[in-house]
Design a protein around this motif. Sequence first.
Motif, PDB file in Angstrom:
ATOM      1  N   LEU A   1       8.940  14.408  -2.253  1.00 23.81           N
ATOM      2  CA  LEU A   1       9.262  14.230  -0.839  1.00 23.81           C
ATOM      3  C   LEU A   1       8.323  13.210  -0.195  1.00 23.81           C
ATOM      4  N   ASN A   2       7.044  13.336  -0.470  1.00 23.42           N
ATOM      5  CA  ASN A   2       6.058  12.399   0.071  1.00 23.42           C
ATOM      6  C   ASN A   2       6.291  10.995  -0.489  1.00 23.42           C
ATOM      7  N   ALA A   3       6.619  10.920  -1.771  1.00 18.93           N
ATOM      8  CA  ALA A   3       6.900   9.621  -2.392  1.00 18.93           C
ATOM      9  C   ALA A   3       8.080   8.946  -1.698  1.00 18.93           C
ATOM     10  N   LEU A   4       9.147   9.704  -1.490  1.00 17.98           N
ATOM     11  CA  LEU A   4      10.321   9.140  -0.817  1.00 17.98           C
ATOM     12  C   LEU A   4       9.986   8.671   0.595  1.00 17.98           C
ATOM     13  N   GLU A   5       9.155   9.425   1.295  1.00 17.65           N
ATOM     14  CA  GLU A   5       8.764   9.025   2.653  1.00 17.65           C
ATOM     15  C   GLU A   5       8.018   7.696   2.648  1.00 17.65           C
TER      16      GLU A   5
ATOM     17  N   ALA B   1      13.475  -2.913  -6.095  1.00 15.44           N
ATOM     18  CA  ALA B   1      12.630  -1.966  -6.831  1.00 15.44           C
ATOM     19  C   ALA B   1      12.529  -0.633  -6.090  1.00 15.44           C
ATOM     20  N   ILE B   2      12.412  -0.691  -4.772  1.00 16.80           N
ATOM     21  CA  ILE B   2      12.355   0.545  -3.977  1.00 16.80           C
ATOM     22  C   ILE B   2      13.671   1.301  -4.100  1.00 16.80           C
ATOM     23  N   ASP B   3      14.778   0.576  -3.981  1.00 19.82           N
ATOM     24  CA  ASP B   3      16.086   1.223  -4.092  1.00 19.82           C
ATOM     25  C   ASP B   3      16.247   1.905  -5.451  1.00 19.82           C
ATOM     26  N   GLU B   4      15.782   1.253  -6.503  1.00 18.18           N
ATOM     27  CA  GLU B   4      15.861   1.844  -7.841  1.00 18.18           C
ATOM     28  C   GLU B   4      14.990   3.093  -7.941  1.00 18.18           C
ATOM     29  N   ARG B   5      13.774   3.024  -7.384  1.00 19.86           N
ATOM     30  CA  ARG B   5      12.885   4.191  -7.400  1.00 19.86           C
ATOM     31  C   ARG B   5      13.531   5.368  -6.676  1.00 19.86           C
ATOM     32  N   MET B   6      14.040   5.083  -5.478  1.00 18.04           N
ATOM     33  CA  MET B   6      14.625   6.150  -4.671  1.00 18.04           C
ATOM     34  C   MET B   6      15.866   6.728  -5.344  1.00 18.04           C
ATOM     35  N   SER B   7      16.667   5.888  -5.958  1.00 12.06           N
ATOM     36  CA  SER B   7      17.859   6.354  -6.657  1.00 12.06           C
ATOM     37  C   SER B   7      17.479   7.254  -7.832  1.00 12.06           C
ATOM     38  N   LYS B   8      16.475   6.834  -8.589  1.00 10.74           N
ATOM     39  CA  LYS B   8      16.019   7.620  -9.739  1.00 10.74           C
ATOM     40  C   LYS B   8      15.497   8.982  -9.291  1.00 10.74           C
ATOM     41  N   VAL B   9      14.688   8.991  -8.246  1.00 12.16           N
ATOM     42  CA  VAL B   9      14.135  10.258  -7.764  1.00 12.16           C
ATOM     43  C   VAL B   9      15.252  11.154  -7.238  1.00 12.16           C
ATOM     44  N   ASN B  10      16.206  10.579  -6.519  1.00 17.16           N
ATOM     45  CA  ASN B  10      17.331  11.378  -6.025  1.00 17.16           C
ATOM     46  C   ASN B  10      18.136  11.971  -7.174  1.00 17.16           C
ATOM     47  N   GLU B  11      18.349  11.194  -8.235  1.00 17.99           N
ATOM     48  CA  GLU B  11      19.056  11.708  -9.410  1.00 17.99           C
ATOM     49  C   GLU B  11      18.255  12.824 -10.075  1.00 17.99           C
ATOM     50  N   ASP B  12      16.942  12.632 -10.181  1.00 15.22           N
ATOM     51  CA  ASP B  12      16.090  13.663 -10.778  1.00 15.22           C
ATOM     52  C   ASP B  12      16.138  14.953  -9.964  1.00 15.22           C
ATOM     53  N   VAL B  13      16.125  14.812  -8.646  1.00 19.16           N
ATOM     54  CA  VAL B  13      16.178  15.989  -7.778  1.00 19.16           C
ATOM     55  C   VAL B  13      17.521  16.705  -7.938  1.00 19.16           C
ATOM     56  N   LYS B  14      18.612  15.946  -7.983  1.00 15.36           N
ATOM     57  CA  LYS B  14      19.937  16.551  -8.169  1.00 15.36           C
ATOM     58  C   LYS B  14      20.026  17.262  -9.515  1.00 15.36           C
TER      59      LYS B  14
ATOM     60  N   SER C   1       2.106   9.717  -5.346  1.00 17.26           N
ATOM     61  CA  SER C   1       2.738  10.985  -4.973  1.00 17.26           C
ATOM     62  C   SER C   1       3.785  11.396  -6.000  1.00 17.26           C
ATOM     63  N   GLU C   2       4.583  10.436  -6.445  1.00 17.30           N
ATOM     64  CA  GLU C   2       5.598  10.742  -7.456  1.00 17.30           C
ATOM     65  C   GLU C   2       4.940  11.229  -8.745  1.00 17.30           C
ATOM     66  N   LYS C   3       3.893  10.547  -9.152  1.00 20.89           N
ATOM     67  CA  LYS C   3       3.188  10.926 -10.382  1.00 20.89           C
ATOM     68  C   LYS C   3       2.652  12.353 -10.293  1.00 20.89           C
ATOM     69  N   ASN C   4       2.242  12.751  -9.092  1.00 21.02           N
ATOM     70  CA  ASN C   4       1.694  14.090  -8.892  1.00 21.02           C
ATOM     71  C   ASN C   4       2.768  15.124  -8.566  1.00 21.02           C
ATOM     72  N   GLY C   5       4.031  14.722  -8.633  1.00 20.65           N
ATOM     73  CA  GLY C   5       5.126  15.664  -8.431  1.00 20.65           C
ATOM     74  C   GLY C   5       5.519  15.894  -6.985  1.00 20.65           C
TER      75      GLY C   5
ATOM     76  N   CYS D   1       0.838  -1.211   0.000  1.00 19.96           N
ATOM     77  CA  CYS D   1       0.000   0.000   0.000  1.00 19.96           C
ATOM     78  C   CYS D   1       0.869   1.256   0.000  1.00 19.96           C
ATOM     79  N   MET D   2       1.945   1.229   0.777  1.00 22.50           N
ATOM     80  CA  MET D   2       2.843   2.388   0.828  1.00 22.50           C
ATOM     81  C   MET D   2       3.519   2.629  -0.515  1.00 22.50           C
ATOM     82  N   ILE D   3       3.891   1.551  -1.189  1.00 21.91           N
ATOM     83  CA  ILE D   3       4.500   1.684  -2.519  1.00 21.91           C
ATOM     84  C   ILE D   3       3.533   2.382  -3.463  1.00 21.91           C
ATOM     85  N   ARG D   4       2.291   1.940  -3.455  1.00 15.62           N
ATOM     86  CA  ARG D   4       1.305   2.537  -4.362  1.00 15.62           C
ATOM     87  C   ARG D   4       1.046   4.001  -4.015  1.00 15.62           C
ATOM     88  N   LEU D   5       0.942   4.304  -2.733  1.00 12.57           N
ATOM     89  CA  LEU D   5       0.743   5.697  -2.325  1.00 12.57           C
ATOM     90  C   LEU D   5       1.957   6.549  -2.715  1.00 12.57           C
TER      91      LEU D   5
END
Length: 177
Positions: free
Chosen positions: A96-100, A120-133, A89-93, A81-85
């Motif tokens: 920060l909430n997505a990472l949490e 899969a979580i590690d890949e998501r978080m890495s991608k978002v961190n790269e996008d933020v940087k 959040s990521e889709k809606n921009g 459920c947390m993954i989907r939420l």
Amino acid sequence: YCLERLGDVSRWKNGHHESSWCTVLLVHSLRQKEKLGIHKGLQFMGDIFLQENDEVTAISLFTLALQGFTLMDVHRSRAECMIRLGDISEKNGDLLNALEFWEMARPLFERSSQTKQIQAIDERMSKVNEDVKEQHQKNLALLVELSVPAGKVDEVDEEDSEIELELDEAEVERVMV
């Protein structure tokens, strides 16, 4: 068990939307008062609404299911459920909430020995961190381009800073009436 497997949207072929099994699972679980089945049904219904782009309903269903799984201490389902939420959040921009959400889901997947989901979580978080940087670097570059040389204002000419309106007496009386 069979209804749960039939109701699980992740087991369906891509693009195949069939809510009847989720509904049957939910109704059966409600009649039998099976808390786990009820919350699984809510989660699966959330998946269906998410596939149909009804994010508001999906968020409500995932949140409700998450609350139930939390009370029952069902790690894997809580994490799902947390993954989907987080994905919503990521889709809606809201990165920060997505990472949490993803950070909270990771240890739950670890407790339930779900190594693929952890990756899969590690890949998501890495991608978002790269996008933020990357976005941060772009913003810094824009700031450098837009920087205005610092200047100093010595004095202000009072004649230019005041606006004088000259009204004749007839105009003043017309406005006052």
